[in-house]
Design a protein around this motif. Structure first.
Motif, PDB file in Angstrom:
ATOM      1  N   ILE A   1      18.318 -41.640  81.925  1.00 54.70           N
ATOM      2  CA  ILE A   1      18.333 -40.715  82.923  1.00 54.70           C
ATOM      3  C   ILE A   1      16.587 -40.350  83.085  1.00 54.70           C
ATOM      4  O   ILE A   1      16.181 -39.566  82.307  1.00 54.70           O
ATOM      5  CB  ILE A   1      19.094 -39.458  82.560  1.00 54.70           C
ATOM      6  N   THR A   2      16.210 -40.760  84.150  1.00 62.33           N
ATOM      7  CA  THR A   2      14.615 -40.608  84.154  1.00 62.33           C
ATOM      8  C   THR A   2      14.182 -39.435  85.153  1.00 62.33           C
ATOM      9  O   THR A   2      13.023 -39.036  84.971  1.00 62.33           O
ATOM     10  CB  THR A   2      14.016 -41.751  85.023  1.00 62.33           C
ATOM     11  N   GLU A   3      15.275 -38.760  85.692  1.00 65.38           N
ATOM     12  CA  GLU A   3      15.026 -37.474  86.332  1.00 65.38           C
ATOM     13  C   GLU A   3      14.665 -36.349  85.560  1.00 65.38           C
ATOM     14  O   GLU A   3      14.951 -36.368  84.345  1.00 65.38           O
ATOM     15  CB  GLU A   3      16.088 -37.153  87.333  1.00 65.38           C
ATOM     16  N   GLU A   4      13.723 -35.712  86.166  1.00 61.63           N
ATOM     17  CA  GLU A   4      13.325 -34.230  85.158  1.00 61.63           C
ATOM     18  C   GLU A   4      14.507 -33.593  85.031  1.00 61.63           C
ATOM     19  O   GLU A   4      14.770 -32.425  86.000  1.00 61.63           O
ATOM     20  CB  GLU A   4      12.051 -33.752  85.794  1.00 61.63           C
ATOM     21  N   ILE A   5      15.055 -33.364  83.961  1.00 62.38           N
ATOM     22  CA  ILE A   5      16.471 -32.519  83.863  1.00 62.38           C
ATOM     23  C   ILE A   5      16.409 -31.838  82.585  1.00 62.38           C
ATOM     24  O   ILE A   5      16.159 -32.387  81.379  1.00 62.38           O
ATOM     25  CB  ILE A   5      17.702 -33.249  84.198  1.00 62.38           C
ATOM     26  N   GLN A   6      16.323 -30.661  82.475  1.00 60.70           N
ATOM     27  CA  GLN A   6      16.440 -29.962  81.277  1.00 60.70           C
ATOM     28  C   GLN A   6      17.974 -29.271  81.256  1.00 60.70           C
ATOM     29  O   GLN A   6      18.278 -28.205  81.367  1.00 60.70           O
ATOM     30  CB  GLN A   6      15.465 -28.500  81.115  1.00 60.70           C
ATOM     31  N   GLU A   7      18.700 -30.220  80.587  1.00 63.56           N
ATOM     32  CA  GLU A   7      20.063 -29.761  80.352  1.00 63.56           C
ATOM     33  C   GLU A   7      20.351 -28.599  79.449  1.00 63.56           C
ATOM     34  O   GLU A   7      21.447 -27.905  79.632  1.00 63.56           O
ATOM     35  CB  GLU A   7      20.840 -31.213  79.932  1.00 63.56           C
ATOM     36  N   GLN A   8      19.650 -28.201  78.666  1.00 62.69           N
ATOM     37  CA  GLN A   8      19.630 -27.069  77.637  1.00 62.69           C
ATOM     38  C   GLN A   8      19.809 -25.689  78.380  1.00 62.69           C
ATOM     39  O   GLN A   8      20.407 -24.985  78.054  1.00 62.69           O
ATOM     40  CB  GLN A   8      18.541 -27.134  76.625  1.00 62.69           C
ATOM     41  N   LEU A   9      19.167 -25.994  79.507  1.00 64.48           N
ATOM     42  CA  LEU A   9      19.072 -24.653  80.320  1.00 64.48           C
ATOM     43  C   LEU A   9      20.305 -24.520  80.951  1.00 64.48           C
ATOM     44  O   LEU A   9      20.979 -23.281  80.970  1.00 64.48           O
ATOM     45  CB  LEU A   9      17.994 -24.853  81.303  1.00 64.48           C
ATOM     46  N   ILE A  10      21.040 -25.620  81.303  1.00 66.35           N
ATOM     47  CA  ILE A  10      22.383 -25.433  81.732  1.00 66.35           C
ATOM     48  C   ILE A  10      23.572 -24.894  80.893  1.00 66.35           C
ATOM     49  O   ILE A  10      24.166 -24.165  81.036  1.00 66.35           O
ATOM     50  CB  ILE A  10      22.953 -26.687  82.490  1.00 66.35           C
ATOM     51  N   VAL A  11      23.203 -25.363  79.341  1.00 60.49           N
ATOM     52  CA  VAL A  11      24.007 -24.883  78.498  1.00 60.49           C
ATOM     53  C   VAL A  11      23.853 -23.460  78.239  1.00 60.49           C
ATOM     54  O   VAL A  11      24.781 -22.461  77.868  1.00 60.49           O
ATOM     55  CB  VAL A  11      23.776 -25.931  77.296  1.00 60.49           C
ATOM     56  N   GLU A  12      22.625 -23.258  78.281  1.00 58.14           N
ATOM     57  CA  GLU A  12      22.464 -21.767  77.958  1.00 58.14           C
ATOM     58  C   GLU A  12      22.929 -20.871  79.052  1.00 58.14           C
ATOM     59  O   GLU A  12      23.608 -19.593  78.795  1.00 58.14           O
ATOM     60  CB  GLU A  12      20.873 -21.273  77.928  1.00 58.14           C
TER      61      GLU A  12
ATOM     62  N   THR B   1      26.464 -30.986  74.057  1.00 55.37           N
ATOM     63  CA  THR B   1      26.867 -30.526  75.044  1.00 55.37           C
ATOM     64  C   THR B   1      26.227 -31.089  76.376  1.00 55.37           C
ATOM     65  O   THR B   1      26.689 -31.699  77.431  1.00 55.37           O
ATOM     66  CB  THR B   1      27.241 -29.185  75.255  1.00 55.37           C
ATOM     67  N   GLY B   2      24.928 -30.577  76.358  1.00 56.85           N
ATOM     68  CA  GLY B   2      24.089 -30.972  77.752  1.00 56.85           C
ATOM     69  C   GLY B   2      23.933 -32.317  78.036  1.00 56.85           C
ATOM     70  O   GLY B   2      23.969 -32.832  79.075  1.00 56.85           O
ATOM     71  N   GLU B   3      23.892 -33.079  76.884  1.00 56.45           N
ATOM     72  CA  GLU B   3      23.816 -34.709  76.899  1.00 56.45           C
ATOM     73  C   GLU B   3      25.308 -35.232  77.377  1.00 56.45           C
ATOM     74  O   GLU B   3      25.196 -36.053  78.395  1.00 56.45           O
ATOM     75  CB  GLU B   3      23.187 -35.389  75.898  1.00 56.45           C
ATOM     76  N   ASN B   4      26.180 -34.743  76.924  1.00 55.12           N
ATOM     77  CA  ASN B   4      27.574 -35.111  77.443  1.00 55.12           C
ATOM     78  C   ASN B   4      27.689 -34.885  78.715  1.00 55.12           C
ATOM     79  O   ASN B   4      28.578 -35.699  79.356  1.00 55.12           O
ATOM     80  CB  ASN B   4      28.625 -34.587  76.326  1.00 55.12           C
ATOM     81  N   LEU B   5      27.130 -33.868  79.117  1.00 58.64           N
ATOM     82  CA  LEU B   5      27.495 -33.430  80.750  1.00 58.64           C
ATOM     83  C   LEU B   5      26.476 -34.531  81.564  1.00 58.64           C
ATOM     84  O   LEU B   5      27.332 -35.018  82.519  1.00 58.64           O
ATOM     85  CB  LEU B   5      26.875 -32.115  80.976  1.00 58.64           C
ATOM     86  N   LEU B   6      25.647 -34.763  81.413  1.00 58.11           N
ATOM     87  CA  LEU B   6      24.920 -35.770  81.746  1.00 58.11           C
ATOM     88  C   LEU B   6      25.494 -37.104  81.785  1.00 58.11           C
ATOM     89  O   LEU B   6      25.605 -37.958  82.873  1.00 58.11           O
ATOM     90  CB  LEU B   6      23.261 -36.010  81.312  1.00 58.11           C
TER      91      LEU B   6
END
Length: 208
Positions: free
Chosen positions: A193-204, A88-93
């Motif tokens: 995607i080179t920016e510092e993004i922790q997409e798992q935190l958004i999913v949580e 899900t997190g990667e799909n969002l990005l």
């Protein structure tokens, strides 16, 4: 909720990272993060310990501001990402990266996503030869994206393309600088995607 129209450098200082909202200025010593790397306001230099929720919220706010979205828009993308196969997190990005305004920014036709959004809205962009003025339009494989012929003479677009040579064009896009055009070779990958993004935190955060 209305779109934020205040000083954008303040947002970078709130999040503590560069969001690249100011175009070329973000790559110079004048960048707010370089000059004052602490939160704005009277108590900005205080050390505060964030809760798990606070950390998750800040990550969501950071990505939302990075791509210039409203809360309802961002939530809509997350819901769409949840319905797709995969992580899900990667799909969002990947959905955010496929936005037309982001693609124009990634290609270097504009120095920021805000500027790219304006260029798209004003009808300067063609997709497969047809004018598209919707910044949220999601590009697909094998589509050709180009700047409208008359708009190629715009000083701002020419300057942005010239100064963008220091930025790396993602591998899923093929840029033809001489003809102000590009081709979508594939869908974006996480490594693009080179920016510092922790997409798992958004999913949580949205899973609460």
């Amino acid at each position: 909720m209305a779109r934020y129209i205040g000083p954008v450098c303040r947002l970078c200082r709130v999040e503590g990272v560069k969001l690249y909202l100011k175009g070329d200025r973000c790559h110079t010593d004048k960048c707010a993060i370089e000059r004052r790397n602490y939160a704005p306001g009277q108590h900005g230099q205080r050390r505060t310990k964030r809760s798990d929720y606070g950390t998750q919220l800040r990550e969501k706010q950071k990505v939302k501001r990075m791509y210039g979205l409203l809360e309802a828009q961002f939530s809509g993308y997350f819901e769409k990402a949840e319905r797709q196969r995969g992580i899900t997190g990667e799909n969002l990005l990947f959905l955010l990266e496929r936005r037309l305004d982001n693609v124009i920014y990634r290609l270097g036709f504009c120095s920021s996503r805000t500027e790219a959004r304006q260029v798209v809205r004003h009808g300067h962009v063609l997709v497969n030869g047809k004018r598209v003025d919707i910044p949220s339009y999601l590009v697909r494989k094998n589509q050709k994206i180009e700047i409208e012929e008359k708009s190629r003479k715009m000083k701002r677009i020419q300057e942005s393309l010239k100064s963008s040579e220091r930025r790396v064009v993602p591998t899923w896009l093929s840029l033809d600088r001489d003809h102000f055009s590009a081709t979508v070779l594939d869908f974006p990958k996480r490594t693009d995607i080179t920016e510092e993004i922790q997409e798992q935190l958004i999913v949580e955060l949205y899973s609460k």
